[in-house]
Design a protein around this motif. Structure first.
Motif, PDB file in Angstrom:
ATOM      1  N   ARG A  67       1.079  -1.219  -0.102  1.00 22.38           N
ATOM      2  CA  ARG A  67       0.586   0.110   0.177  1.00 22.38           C
ATOM      3  C   ARG A  67       0.801   1.787   0.310  1.00 22.38           C
ATOM      4  O   ARG A  67       0.910   2.504  -0.685  1.00 22.38           O
ATOM      5  CB  ARG A  67      -0.975   0.087   1.178  1.00 22.38           C
ATOM      6  CG  ARG A  67      -2.086   0.913   0.673  1.00 22.38           C
ATOM      7  CD  ARG A  67      -3.239   1.262   2.380  1.00 22.38           C
ATOM      8  NE  ARG A  67      -3.919   2.207   2.330  1.00 22.38           N
ATOM      9  CZ  ARG A  67      -4.373   2.100   2.849  1.00 22.38           C
ATOM     10  NH1 ARG A  67      -5.074   1.379   4.643  1.00 22.38           N
ATOM     11  NH2 ARG A  67      -5.581   3.454   3.021  1.00 22.38           N
ATOM     12  N   TYR A  68       2.274   1.245   1.056  1.00 25.32           N
ATOM     13  CA  TYR A  68       2.542   2.656   0.949  1.00 25.32           C
ATOM     14  C   TYR A  68       4.804   2.209   0.506  1.00 25.32           C
ATOM     15  O   TYR A  68       4.995   3.642   0.814  1.00 25.32           O
ATOM     16  CB  TYR A  68       2.784   2.716   2.277  1.00 25.32           C
ATOM     17  CG  TYR A  68       1.528   2.579   3.425  1.00 25.32           C
ATOM     18  CD1 TYR A  68       0.363   4.049   2.840  1.00 25.32           C
ATOM     19  CD2 TYR A  68       1.478   2.032   3.837  1.00 25.32           C
ATOM     20  CE1 TYR A  68       0.019   3.897   3.894  1.00 25.32           C
ATOM     21  CE2 TYR A  68      -0.017   2.230   5.107  1.00 25.32           C
ATOM     22  CZ  TYR A  68      -0.539   2.752   4.888  1.00 25.32           C
ATOM     23  OH  TYR A  68      -2.101   3.152   5.169  1.00 25.32           O
ATOM     24  N   GLY A  69       4.299   1.477  -0.109  1.00 31.53           N
ATOM     25  CA  GLY A  69       5.919   1.478  -1.030  1.00 31.53           C
ATOM     26  C   GLY A  69       6.561   0.497   0.796  1.00 31.53           C
ATOM     27  O   GLY A  69       6.794   1.343   0.931  1.00 31.53           O
ATOM     28  N   ALA A  70       8.098   1.453  -0.366  1.00 33.45           N
ATOM     29  CA  ALA A  70       9.236   1.642   1.220  1.00 33.45           C
ATOM     30  C   ALA A  70       9.734   2.400   2.118  1.00 33.45           C
ATOM     31  O   ALA A  70       9.441   3.640   0.735  1.00 33.45           O
ATOM     32  CB  ALA A  70      10.485   0.398   0.039  1.00 33.45           C
ATOM     33  N   SER A  71       9.927   2.026   3.047  1.00 32.07           N
ATOM     34  CA  SER A  71      10.287   3.383   3.816  1.00 32.07           C
ATOM     35  C   SER A  71      12.156   3.085   3.620  1.00 32.07           C
ATOM     36  O   SER A  71      12.362   2.274   3.448  1.00 32.07           O
ATOM     37  CB  SER A  71       9.884   3.331   5.423  1.00 32.07           C
ATOM     38  OG  SER A  71      10.875   2.067   5.871  1.00 32.07           O
ATOM     39  N   PRO A  72      12.188   4.347   4.312  1.00 29.64           N
ATOM     40  CA  PRO A  72      13.655   4.379   4.265  1.00 29.64           C
ATOM     41  C   PRO A  72      14.916   3.448   5.369  1.00 29.64           C
ATOM     42  O   PRO A  72      15.616   3.087   5.531  1.00 29.64           O
ATOM     43  CB  PRO A  72      14.129   5.722   5.181  1.00 29.64           C
ATOM     44  CG  PRO A  72      13.223   7.000   4.567  1.00 29.64           C
ATOM     45  CD  PRO A  72      11.638   5.726   4.494  1.00 29.64           C
ATOM     46  N   ALA A  73      13.273   2.766   6.404  1.00 30.61           N
ATOM     47  CA  ALA A  73      14.181   1.694   6.835  1.00 30.61           C
ATOM     48  C   ALA A  73      13.697   0.572   6.510  1.00 30.61           C
ATOM     49  O   ALA A  73      14.795  -0.553   6.916  1.00 30.61           O
ATOM     50  CB  ALA A  73      13.173   1.876   8.123  1.00 30.61           C
TER      51      ALA A  73
END
Length: 203
Positions: free
Chosen positions: A186-192
């Motif tokens: 839904r949101y894609g990847a985060s920097p983590a």
């Protein structure tokens, strides 16, 4: 020896030969899709060995936290090191795990004479060591390191959850549970996130 088989036997053998201090070394977090890999190095006090230690995977969260407090209160030296998701992507997870272990050893306030290391890969250290597969279920120093690394990494994931709340890091520690995979879709990847890991790359 505990009921689980974790004991001070190996450390005691080295100590009787005059080889001391002995540090146990372990890492956690190879498998998650997000967050750092963490490693710990622990030198226990032979006269104040904490009770109730086991492989961190065999303990529930409350037991790990209690064991962590006992280790921190009694150990001669404890060091924790992290390798970030970005560095994991750059050098790969195997090398990142070994780097985390080496950094944890380097951070000890007492220089160890010998290392007991979980697994079969030798970290890049200038200290003699013995690799022990499933060492966290055998040697108490490695069990202590596994607990410290796990508790430290879980705390780090809770901090990351405050910055990236969609993924449930506070409960899944970055592992590929369904809620986490749904959030990635839904949101894609985060920097983590570890973009070199296939489920993240595909999302």
């Amino acid at each position: 020896m505990t009921a689980s088989g974790v004991s001070f036997r190996l450390e005691g053998q080295f100590r009787r030969k005059g080889v001391w201090p002995i540090a146990g070394v372990d890492e956690v977090g190879r498998g998650p899709l997000a967050g750092p890999v963490a490693a710990a190095a622990v030198i226990l006090d032979p006269d104040r060995r904490p009770r109730g230690l086991d492989d961190s995977k065999a303990l529930n969260p409350a037991q790990r936290e209690e064991a962590f407090e006992r280790i921190m209160a009694s150990a001669l030296a404890v060091s924790v090191a992290f390798v970030t998701a970005a560095e994991i992507d750059r050098i790969n997870i195997r090398r990142a795990s070994l780097a985390a272990m080496a950094r944890a050893v380097a951070g000890l306030t007492h220089r160890p004479a010998y290392l007991l290391v979980d697994g079969n890969d030798r970290p890049p250290v200038d200290c003699p060591c013995q690799m022990i597969v499933k060492g966290d279920a055998t040697a108490i120093s490695i069990a202590a390191a596994s607990i410290v690394a796990k508790v430290a990494r879980d705390a780090m994931m809770r901090r990351l959850a405050a910055h990236y709340p969609h993924y449930g890091f506070e409960t899944n520690a970055g592992y590929a549970v369904q809620h986490h995979l749904d959030a990635l879709a839904r949101y894609g990847a985060s920097p983590a996130h570890r973009v070199s890991f296939a489920p993240v790359r595909e999302a």
